[in-house]
Design an enzyme around this catalytic site. Structure first.
Site, PDB file in Angstrom:
ATOM      1  N   HIS A  54     -30.251  13.317   0.319  1.00  0.00           N
ATOM      2  CA  HIS A  54     -29.846  13.696   1.681  1.00  0.00           C
ATOM      3  C   HIS A  54     -29.818  15.215   1.790  1.00  0.00           C
ATOM      4  O   HIS A  54     -30.049  15.923   0.814  1.00  0.00           O
ATOM      5  CB  HIS A  54     -28.514  13.055   2.064  1.00  0.00           C
ATOM      6  CG  HIS A  54     -27.316  13.510   1.272  1.00  0.00           C
ATOM      7  ND1 HIS A  54     -27.185  13.276  -0.082  1.00  0.00           N
ATOM      8  CD2 HIS A  54     -26.196  14.181   1.641  1.00  0.00           C
ATOM      9  CE1 HIS A  54     -26.024  13.770  -0.497  1.00  0.00           C
ATOM     10  NE2 HIS A  54     -25.418  14.325   0.529  1.00  0.00           N
ATOM     11  N   HIS A  56     -27.528  17.591   2.405  1.00  0.00           N
ATOM     12  CA  HIS A  56     -26.416  18.507   2.123  1.00  0.00           C
ATOM     13  C   HIS A  56     -26.812  19.551   1.082  1.00  0.00           C
ATOM     14  O   HIS A  56     -27.540  19.253   0.133  1.00  0.00           O
ATOM     15  CB  HIS A  56     -25.169  17.736   1.673  1.00  0.00           C
ATOM     16  CG  HIS A  56     -24.474  17.045   2.819  1.00  0.00           C
ATOM     17  ND1 HIS A  56     -23.573  16.019   2.637  1.00  0.00           N
ATOM     18  CD2 HIS A  56     -24.559  17.245   4.156  1.00  0.00           C
ATOM     19  CE1 HIS A  56     -23.128  15.615   3.829  1.00  0.00           C
ATOM     20  NE2 HIS A  56     -23.713  16.343   4.755  1.00  0.00           N
ATOM     21  N   ASP A  58     -25.516  20.941  -1.443  1.00  0.00           N
ATOM     22  CA  ASP A  58     -25.304  20.767  -2.885  1.00  0.00           C
ATOM     23  C   ASP A  58     -26.263  19.718  -3.471  1.00  0.00           C
ATOM     24  O   ASP A  58     -26.112  19.301  -4.627  1.00  0.00           O
ATOM     25  CB  ASP A  58     -23.841  20.400  -3.188  1.00  0.00           C
ATOM     26  CG  ASP A  58     -23.397  19.102  -2.533  1.00  0.00           C
ATOM     27  OD1 ASP A  58     -23.778  18.854  -1.379  1.00  0.00           O
ATOM     28  OD2 ASP A  58     -22.669  18.318  -3.178  1.00  0.00           O
ATOM     29  N   HIS A  59     -27.265  19.312  -2.683  1.00  0.00           N
ATOM     30  CA  HIS A  59     -28.286  18.374  -3.179  1.00  0.00           C
ATOM     31  C   HIS A  59     -29.705  18.926  -3.041  1.00  0.00           C
ATOM     32  O   HIS A  59     -30.646  18.337  -3.561  1.00  0.00           O
ATOM     33  CB  HIS A  59     -28.155  17.030  -2.444  1.00  0.00           C
ATOM     34  CG  HIS A  59     -26.811  16.392  -2.656  1.00  0.00           C
ATOM     35  ND1 HIS A  59     -26.618  15.318  -3.492  1.00  0.00           N
ATOM     36  CD2 HIS A  59     -25.574  16.743  -2.201  1.00  0.00           C
ATOM     37  CE1 HIS A  59     -25.330  15.012  -3.513  1.00  0.00           C
ATOM     38  NE2 HIS A  59     -24.666  15.862  -2.746  1.00  0.00           N
ATOM     39  N   HIS A 113     -22.887   8.220   4.870  1.00  0.00           N
ATOM     40  CA  HIS A 113     -22.467   9.581   4.507  1.00  0.00           C
ATOM     41  C   HIS A 113     -23.225  10.568   5.417  1.00  0.00           C
ATOM     42  O   HIS A 113     -22.629  11.452   6.023  1.00  0.00           O
ATOM     43  CB  HIS A 113     -22.768   9.816   3.029  1.00  0.00           C
ATOM     44  CG  HIS A 113     -22.425  11.187   2.526  1.00  0.00           C
ATOM     45  ND1 HIS A 113     -21.133  11.626   2.392  1.00  0.00           N
ATOM     46  CD2 HIS A 113     -23.218  12.211   2.113  1.00  0.00           C
ATOM     47  CE1 HIS A 113     -21.145  12.872   1.919  1.00  0.00           C
ATOM     48  NE2 HIS A 113     -22.397  13.248   1.747  1.00  0.00           N
ATOM     49  N   ASP A 137     -24.606  10.581  -2.594  1.00  0.00           N
ATOM     50  CA  ASP A 137     -23.201  10.554  -2.173  1.00  0.00           C
ATOM     51  C   ASP A 137     -22.870   9.274  -1.411  1.00  0.00           C
ATOM     52  O   ASP A 137     -21.970   9.272  -0.567  1.00  0.00           O
ATOM     53  CB  ASP A 137     -22.884  11.763  -1.268  1.00  0.00           C
ATOM     54  CG  ASP A 137     -22.837  13.070  -2.035  1.00  0.00           C
ATOM     55  OD1 ASP A 137     -22.958  13.063  -3.269  1.00  0.00           O
ATOM     56  OD2 ASP A 137     -22.681  14.132  -1.378  1.00  0.00           O
ATOM     57  N   HIS A 175     -21.748  13.008  -8.057  1.00  0.00           N
ATOM     58  CA  HIS A 175     -20.526  13.789  -8.308  1.00  0.00           C
ATOM     59  C   HIS A 175     -19.649  13.126  -9.368  1.00  0.00           C
ATOM     60  O   HIS A 175     -19.601  11.892  -9.463  1.00  0.00           O
ATOM     61  CB  HIS A 175     -19.690  13.931  -7.024  1.00  0.00           C
ATOM     62  CG  HIS A 175     -20.301  14.819  -5.985  1.00  0.00           C
ATOM     63  ND1 HIS A 175     -20.067  16.173  -5.939  1.00  0.00           N
ATOM     64  CD2 HIS A 175     -21.149  14.548  -4.969  1.00  0.00           C
ATOM     65  CE1 HIS A 175     -20.734  16.692  -4.917  1.00  0.00           C
ATOM     66  NE2 HIS A 175     -21.405  15.728  -4.306  1.00  0.00           N
TER      67      HIS A 175
HETATM   68 FE    FE Z   1     -22.613  16.024  -2.465  1.00  0.00          FE
HETATM   69 ZN    ZN Z   2     -23.316  14.944   0.565  1.00  0.00          ZN
END
Ligand code: FE
Ligand code: ZN
Length: 257
Positions: A54, A56, A58-59, A113, A137, A175
């Site tokens: 996805h 975001h 941090d990905h 999410h 996530d 995570h």
């Molecule tokens: Fe994340």
């Molecule tokens: Zn995420």
């Protein structure tokens, strides 16, 4: 296919998939580029693909730097994330398959999410082995992702798709949230003895700074409250036997935990 787990940022995992026979590698959700470049070079492999679950940050944070280093690599993501994933070159829909070395990844659309969240499932080569699920996530060990863009209905539908996969499936989530997730889980599912056993194992692993990922889908089905919206224990207490209400209530409680 070997999976290498790289801990980055505060609690993210990047997964490097390596096919030694063909000397190629792929990476799932590269939050950063440097650890991936180090890993790939120590393997002596060529990076051929990025699998983004996805949009975001941090990905996807390492996408462009990795693309610079390997200009021929393919960058996979959902067609719904068009314009939100840097360098994306392949726009996936539910059910699409992707070849990687001797393995095939199936795209599973799992909105909740985020709207465009997808999971990548590599079915086992031999049925006894268990496949590999990269679920970003959406499903966490002992928990699930927050609902930023989707509804409880969508998330239950998405998690149900994952819940149908075989028990032996290894779950590679993005995570290290397991300890906190299980501490919440015992408060809502206090009669689940397997859950208490799992919490003890995870407490001792985390006390030694060991990772709790991957987990197995069978364990998740039995101990993760976010896959148990229709278990009598939980649905009676939290949702009047309505699975969506049960899930929504649990998710709301976890947001406050
Ligand atoms: Fe994340
Ligand atoms: Zn995420």
């Amino acid at each position: 296919m070997n999976v290498h787990r790289l801990p980055v940022l505060r609690d993210n995992y990047i997964f490097v998939l390596h096919c030694p026979l063909m000397g190629i590698a792929a990476v799932v959700d590269p939050a950063e580029a440097e650890p991936v470049l180090d890993c790939v070079s120590s393997l002596g492999a060529q990076l051929v693909a990025i699998f983004n679950t996805h949009h975001h940050w941090d990905h996807i944070g390492g996408n462009l730097r990795l693309w610079q280093a390997f200009p021929n690599l393919m960058i996979y993501g959902s067609k719904q994330d068009e314009g939100r994933i840097p360098g994306q070159s392949v726009f996936l829909a539910d059910g699409d398959s992707i070849d990687f070395g001797e393995r095939v990844a199936l795209t599973i659309s799992v909105p909740g999410h985020t709207d465009g969240h997808i999971a990548y499932y590599f079915p086992p080569v031999q049925p006894v082995q268990g496949g590999e699920l990269f679920c970003g996530d959406t499903l966490f060990a002992g928990g699930c992702g927050r609902l930023f863009e989707g509804t409880p209905e969508e998330m239950v539908d998405s998690l149900d798709k994952l819940r149908r996969l075989p028990d032996e499936t290894r779950v590679w989530c993005a995570h290290e949230y397991t300890l906190n997730n299980l501490r919440f889980a015992v408060t809502v599912d206090p009669h689940n003895s397997e859950l208490y056993g799992r919490l003890r194992v995870v407490e001792s692993a985390r006390a030694r700074s060991q990772p709790t990922i991957p987990s197995h889908l069978g364990v998740e089905k039995r101990t993760n409250p976010f896959l148990r919206w229709d278990s009598p224990d939980l649905s009676c207490q939290f949702g009047g036997h309505d699975p969506i209400r049960t899930f929504a209530k649990l998710r709301g409680m976890k947001d406050q935990f």
